[in-house]
Design an enzyme around this catalytic site. Structure first.
Site: not given
Ligand code: LMR
Length: 401
Positions: A130, A212, A214, A247
């Site tokens: 990212w 991570d 997400a 999200k």
């Protein structure tokens, strides 16, 4: 004195939001920023979130501070969702955790904690990763290094190269940032066997997992998307998790996330909680409540939870069907080998993103000549497509390749 400031470098993702918004072509296809879009192109407030907001509005009787570690109900319920309610990580008292300003805030707090515990740790990140990982985590002052992850031309994970790099060059005490699911920007996730292998390698080398997570719920499903995290939590005495509700709860602008540090003992978890709280206090004093209160309300109520899970699953299924439709269209329009490979990769990848094998010039051509907005890296957000635009999208991609 502010004239002494230097101009800021452009941000690949934030810049693309502006570029796409400025295009007036009614046929534009916006595959830029990573937000979910429904079949009408809207990013609606999820039903369960709306209901939780209604209840919160009626019930809330004070705006007093919630404390430096945030909303305790949120921390407890959301960590159970991620690690598993009956998991040893949750029941052992070895988890330090705090509500954070989105997944990004969680990453930053997690990195600060790692730095406090081991200032000479290097944080290893996938290449590519990212676009904000390096600036966000690098701002702690920790050293950042990349490990090979994905080969853009063959559109495959280069797992051997990833393992070799970490085996040969990572030192004990370094942290390895791993995308829990729906790898951003490639959509290429580790298989269960690869998670096992990388976990064993990291254990052997005494490397700290920094996960991570997400996009939980948007890859293979809520439980399956936590596979890597849960495997690591079972095997490792310590790890750090940065999880996001942006999200999967659609709470982007509310900035809700969780930083959790699994520690070797409950006493260590106390110490970690203290340091996370102190870091929070020094950065923003105390986190905001609204978004976390909504997640806590949803997760505390079985009916709201069920409705949220249904809507999340609908979002996931929609993105998967768009992947299949784009793969089919690319295959049908051009049977050349490379496109067969591209079609297969897009279909098999998970979550919002895939990385098209385009050059920055070809990405620019897609934007300027076709009003198809993607990042220069070739990253597309499949949720920005629609059934009725898939055909045109496939034509445009093939036209620039
Ligand atoms: C993305 O990757 O597009 C999102 O996570 C939004 C962002 O902040 O970059």
């Amino acid at each position: 004195m502010f004239e002494t400031l230097t101009a800021t470098p452009p941000d690949a993702i934030v810049g693309m939001i502006k570029l796409a918004a400025a295009d007036t072509n009614p046929n534009k296809i916006d595959l830029g920023v990573g937000i979910y879009q429904d079949p009408t192109g809207a990013t609606p407030v999820m039903r369960a979130v709306k209901e939780a907001e209604t209840r919160l509005l009626a019930e809330e009787d004070s705006k007093k501070y919630i404390g430096i570690l945030g909303n305790p109900a949120f921390n407890s319920l959301f960590s159970k969702l991620m690690f598993g309610a009956d998991s040893e990580a949750v029941t052992s008292g070895r988890l330090a955790m705090a509500q954070a300003a989105g997944g990004s805030g969680a990453l930053r707090l997690g990195a600060e904690l790692i730095k406090l515990a081991n200032p000479s740790a290097t944080i290893w990140m996938s290449t590519p990763t990212w676009a904000n990982h390096q600036p966000l985590i690098g701002s702690t002052g920790l050293e950042i290094k990349g490990y090979p992850y994905y080969d853009k031309q063959s559109q495959r994970i280069d797992f051997d190269a990833m393992c070799a790099e970490l085996r040969d060059n990572a030192k004990a005490g370094d942290a390895v940032l791993l995308h829990g699911c729906c790898h951003n920007p490639t959509g290429a996730d580790l298989s269960e066997a690869q998670w096992q292998t990388i976990a064993d390698l990291m254990l052997e080398k005494n490397l700290l997992p920094f996960v991570d997570l997400a996009y939980a719920g948007l890859g293979d499903g809520l439980e399956q998307d936590s596979f890597g995290l849960r495997l690591l939590a079972d095997k490792f005495p310590e790890l750090v998790l940065a999880a996001s509700c942006s999200k999967n709860f659609g709470l982007y602008k509310e900035r809700v996330g969780l930083v959790a540090a699994l520690c070797a003992t409950p006493e260590d978890a106390e110490l970690a909680n203290g340091q996370i709280g102190l870091t929070m206090r020094r950065m923003i004093s105390m986190p905001p409540d609204h978004g976390a209160a909504l997640v806590a309300k949803i997760l505390a109520d079985p009916e709201l939870t069920a409705d949220w899970k249904t809507e999340l699953e609908d979002m996931r299924v929609r993105m998967t069907s768009l992947r299949i439709a784009l793969g089919d269209a690319l295959l049908a329009k051009d049977g050349r080998n490379t496109n067969g490979q591209m079609a297969a990769a897009i279909t098999a990848q998970k979550g919002m993103f895939s990385l098209l094998p385009v050059t920055p010039e070809q990405a620019e051509k897609l934007r300027s000549e076709h009003s198809v907005f993607l990042l220069n890296s070739g990253r597309i957000n499949i949720a920005g497509a629609k059934v009725e635009t898939i055909d045109r999208l496939a034509d445009c991609i093939l036209a620039v390749l």
